[in-house]
Design a protein around this motif. Structure first.
Motif, PDB file in Angstrom:
ATOM      1  N   ARG A   1      22.757  56.874  10.874  1.00  0.00           N
ATOM      2  CA  ARG A   1      22.827  55.737   9.791  1.00  0.00           C
ATOM      3  C   ARG A   1      22.452  54.412  10.280  1.00  0.00           C
ATOM      4  O   ARG A   1      23.039  53.484   9.719  1.00  0.00           O
ATOM      5  CB  ARG A   1      24.777  55.807   9.677  1.00  0.00           C
ATOM      6  CG  ARG A   1      25.063  56.997   8.662  1.00  0.00           C
ATOM      7  CD  ARG A   1      24.808  56.775   7.269  1.00  0.00           C
ATOM      8  NE  ARG A   1      25.259  57.873   6.502  1.00  0.00           N
ATOM      9  CZ  ARG A   1      25.432  57.859   5.185  1.00  0.00           C
ATOM     10  NH1 ARG A   1      25.100  56.785   4.705  1.00  0.00           N
ATOM     11  NH2 ARG A   1      25.701  58.931   4.577  1.00  0.00           N
ATOM     12  N   GLY A   2      21.880  54.385  11.284  1.00  0.00           N
ATOM     13  CA  GLY A   2      21.158  53.037  11.678  1.00  0.00           C
ATOM     14  C   GLY A   2      19.847  52.874  11.243  1.00  0.00           C
ATOM     15  O   GLY A   2      19.866  53.213   9.922  1.00  0.00           O
ATOM     16  N   LEU A   3      19.041  52.112  11.736  1.00  0.00           N
ATOM     17  CA  LEU A   3      17.753  51.418  10.965  1.00  0.00           C
ATOM     18  C   LEU A   3      16.751  52.684  11.045  1.00  0.00           C
ATOM     19  O   LEU A   3      16.930  53.442  12.254  1.00  0.00           O
ATOM     20  CB  LEU A   3      17.334  50.326  11.929  1.00  0.00           C
ATOM     21  CG  LEU A   3      18.150  49.315  11.654  1.00  0.00           C
ATOM     22  CD1 LEU A   3      17.303  48.060  12.549  1.00  0.00           C
ATOM     23  CD2 LEU A   3      18.541  48.711  10.303  1.00  0.00           C
ATOM     24  N   PRO A   4      15.809  52.595  10.307  1.00  0.00           N
ATOM     25  CA  PRO A   4      14.919  53.762  10.111  1.00  0.00           C
ATOM     26  C   PRO A   4      13.836  53.924  11.277  1.00  0.00           C
ATOM     27  O   PRO A   4      13.564  52.770  11.727  1.00  0.00           O
ATOM     28  CB  PRO A   4      14.216  53.645   8.807  1.00  0.00           C
ATOM     29  CG  PRO A   4      15.153  52.792   7.873  1.00  0.00           C
ATOM     30  CD  PRO A   4      15.979  51.920   9.021  1.00  0.00           C
ATOM     31  N   GLY A   5      13.557  54.948  11.338  1.00  0.00           N
ATOM     32  CA  GLY A   5      12.481  55.029  12.589  1.00  0.00           C
ATOM     33  C   GLY A   5      12.111  56.621  13.247  1.00  0.00           C
ATOM     34  O   GLY A   5      13.009  57.596  12.384  1.00  0.00           O
ATOM     35  N   SER A   6      11.399  56.642  14.096  1.00  0.00           N
ATOM     36  CA  SER A   6      11.471  57.966  14.779  1.00  0.00           C
ATOM     37  C   SER A   6      11.704  58.245  16.174  1.00  0.00           C
ATOM     38  O   SER A   6      10.902  58.017  17.021  1.00  0.00           O
ATOM     39  CB  SER A   6       9.854  58.329  14.453  1.00  0.00           C
ATOM     40  OG  SER A   6       9.285  58.477  13.294  1.00  0.00           O
ATOM     41  N   PRO A   7      12.872  58.501  16.438  1.00  0.00           N
ATOM     42  CA  PRO A   7      14.162  59.093  15.347  1.00  0.00           C
ATOM     43  C   PRO A   7      14.870  57.781  14.814  1.00  0.00           C
ATOM     44  O   PRO A   7      14.614  56.661  15.110  1.00  0.00           O
ATOM     45  CB  PRO A   7      15.173  59.806  16.249  1.00  0.00           C
ATOM     46  CG  PRO A   7      15.056  59.344  17.701  1.00  0.00           C
ATOM     47  CD  PRO A   7      13.615  58.544  17.533  1.00  0.00           C
ATOM     48  N   ALA A   8      15.548  57.976  13.543  1.00  0.00           N
ATOM     49  CA  ALA A   8      16.229  56.915  13.027  1.00  0.00           C
ATOM     50  C   ALA A   8      17.519  56.529  14.120  1.00  0.00           C
ATOM     51  O   ALA A   8      17.825  57.632  14.851  1.00  0.00           O
ATOM     52  CB  ALA A   8      16.973  57.389  11.618  1.00  0.00           C
ATOM     53  N   GLY A   9      18.099  55.240  14.114  1.00  0.00           N
ATOM     54  CA  GLY A   9      19.011  55.013  14.823  1.00  0.00           C
ATOM     55  C   GLY A   9      20.488  55.633  14.150  1.00  0.00           C
ATOM     56  O   GLY A   9      20.383  55.913  13.147  1.00  0.00           O
ATOM     57  N   ASP A  10      21.623  55.386  15.009  1.00  0.00           N
ATOM     58  CA  ASP A  10      22.714  55.477  14.566  1.00  0.00           C
ATOM     59  C   ASP A  10      23.653  54.418  14.231  1.00  0.00           C
ATOM     60  O   ASP A  10      23.329  53.233  14.582  1.00  0.00           O
ATOM     61  CB  ASP A  10      23.644  56.329  15.903  1.00  0.00           C
ATOM     62  CG  ASP A  10      22.714  57.753  16.168  1.00  0.00           C
ATOM     63  OD1 ASP A  10      22.149  58.201  15.211  1.00  0.00           O
ATOM     64  OD2 ASP A  10      22.863  58.163  16.965  1.00  0.00           O
ATOM     65  N   GLN A  11      24.779  54.664  13.542  1.00  0.00           N
ATOM     66  CA  GLN A  11      26.003  53.265  13.417  1.00  0.00           C
ATOM     67  C   GLN A  11      26.985  53.905  14.320  1.00  0.00           C
ATOM     68  O   GLN A  11      27.539  54.840  14.313  1.00  0.00           O
ATOM     69  CB  GLN A  11      26.152  53.340  12.077  1.00  0.00           C
ATOM     70  CG  GLN A  11      27.261  52.415  12.072  1.00  0.00           C
ATOM     71  CD  GLN A  11      27.423  51.717  10.496  1.00  0.00           C
ATOM     72  OE1 GLN A  11      26.621  51.674   9.511  1.00  0.00           O
ATOM     73  NE2 GLN A  11      28.688  51.615  10.073  1.00  0.00           N
ATOM     74  N   ILE A  12      27.376  52.787  15.182  1.00  0.00           N
ATOM     75  CA  ILE A  12      28.343  52.807  16.197  1.00  0.00           C
ATOM     76  C   ILE A  12      29.314  51.949  15.593  1.00  0.00           C
ATOM     77  O   ILE A  12      29.467  50.587  15.159  1.00  0.00           O
ATOM     78  CB  ILE A  12      27.785  52.186  17.480  1.00  0.00           C
ATOM     79  CG1 ILE A  12      26.412  52.603  17.992  1.00  0.00           C
ATOM     80  CG2 ILE A  12      28.917  52.340  18.459  1.00  0.00           C
ATOM     81  CD1 ILE A  12      26.546  54.274  18.054  1.00  0.00           C
ATOM     82  N   VAL A  13      30.577  52.509  15.441  1.00  0.00           N
ATOM     83  CA  VAL A  13      31.619  52.172  14.867  1.00  0.00           C
ATOM     84  C   VAL A  13      32.803  51.830  15.799  1.00  0.00           C
ATOM     85  O   VAL A  13      33.132  52.809  16.657  1.00  0.00           O
ATOM     86  CB  VAL A  13      32.469  53.150  13.795  1.00  0.00           C
ATOM     87  CG1 VAL A  13      33.556  52.406  13.253  1.00  0.00           C
ATOM     88  CG2 VAL A  13      31.425  53.297  12.613  1.00  0.00           C
TER      89      VAL A  13
END
Length: 298
Positions: free
Chosen positions: A254-266
């Motif tokens: 759920r973070g920013l797109p990329g290879s690999p995509a990032g995560d969202q840290i809550v």
């Protein structure tokens, strides 16, 4: 041009540190965000908070603003810029500040533009700072884009050299990457160096996105299912029982797109609601009786 007290807008003292300014901005931006606030004048308040934070979060901008503020100006006072602009010398400051469209905050005020640069804003938040000509006569600038634009890709509209340009921003673009607009510079191409605009709900760590989630004590203690904003839209997050302030939960991908995509840290923040009536005070009395005076020791 009327003076603006950015410290007063954020509700902090002029001696406030970076962390205190950031906390005040986050709190007020959440309060007045046009997508959630029902208060009258919320959009204008959100723009004012955004502008104040943009001025105070950058050490160079803050130093320039503080030099003006110590002259004793009050909000609404007329301010006359010195010859050559606040940057000093022929041609004003060393860079020119121009703003990109597509953000929630709206354009910045004449006071901000006169103090920090000469460009006129197109509707929208963010901006770029023109740096002067690198080799080959090209013009180099910084373009601030919203995290939503970085997440989805798309176009932003900027005003430069009395022209309006639509700039295609690739999905997942990284800070420091360049976008070249052929023939749009002063004497050659315009090179836009990407930076991320400040966001009221998210901070960025690499490709990860960090969001601070406020919880009531009973949600943290008993567990809950809470709607959490992400750049791709809200999701339901399960809060485990007996969660403590500072605990971090991960939303993978759920973070920013990329290879690999990032995560969202809550990151969880536990807040105690005010007790404003008899029923609420009685509820707190019940908690005190249930947990006793030695709860810290436990």
């Amino acid at each position: 041009m009327q003076f603006k007290d950015y410290y007063e807008t954020l509700g902090v003292e002029p001696s406030a540190g970076e962390a205190e300014i950031k906390t005040a901005y986050r709190r007020l931006a959440r309060k007045y965000h046009p997508d959630v606030s029902k208060e009258a004048g919320a959009e204008e308040s959100f723009k004012a908070v955004n502008e104040a934070y943009e001025a105070l979060r950058d050490p160079q901008k803050r130093a320039a603003y503080d030099q003006l503020r110590v002259r004793g100006y009050r909000p609404g006072d007329e301010v006359q810029p010195p010859p050559g602009g606040f940057g000093g010398g022929p041609g004003g400051p060393d860079f020119e500040e121009i703003f990109a469209g597509g953000g929630a905050g709206g354009g910045f005020s004449d006071f901000f533009e006169t103090l920090f640069g000469r460009g006129r804003a197109a509707p929208g938040a963010g901006g770029f700072q023109q740096r002067g000509a690198p080799p080959r006569g090209d013009t180099r600038a910084r373009l601030a884009v919203s995290l939503e634009t970085v997440y989805e890709g798309g176009q932003v509209r900027i005003s430069v050299n009395h022209k309006t340009l639509d700039v295609r921003v690739p999905k997942g673009i990284r800070p420091g990457q360049l976008i070249r607009l052929a023939g749009q510079g002063t004497h050659g191409d315009l090179l836009l160096e990407i930076e991320y605009a400040a966001h009221p709900q998210f901070e960025v760590d690499g490709r990860n996105v960090i969001h601070v989630l406020e919880l009531a004590p009973w949600e943290a203690a008993l567990g809950a299912s809470v709607s959490v904003p992400t750049l791709g839209g809200p999701v339901e997050l399960k809060i485990p029982a007996n969660s403590e302030a500072g605990r971090k939960l991960r939303l993978r991908g759920r973070g920013l797109p990329g290879s690999p995509a990032g995560d969202q840290i809550v990151e969880l923040e536990v807040l105690a609601p005010r007790a404003d009536n008899d029923a609420q005070r009685e509820a707190y009395e019940g908690l005190r009786a249930a947990f006793g005076e030695d709860w810290r020791r436990d």
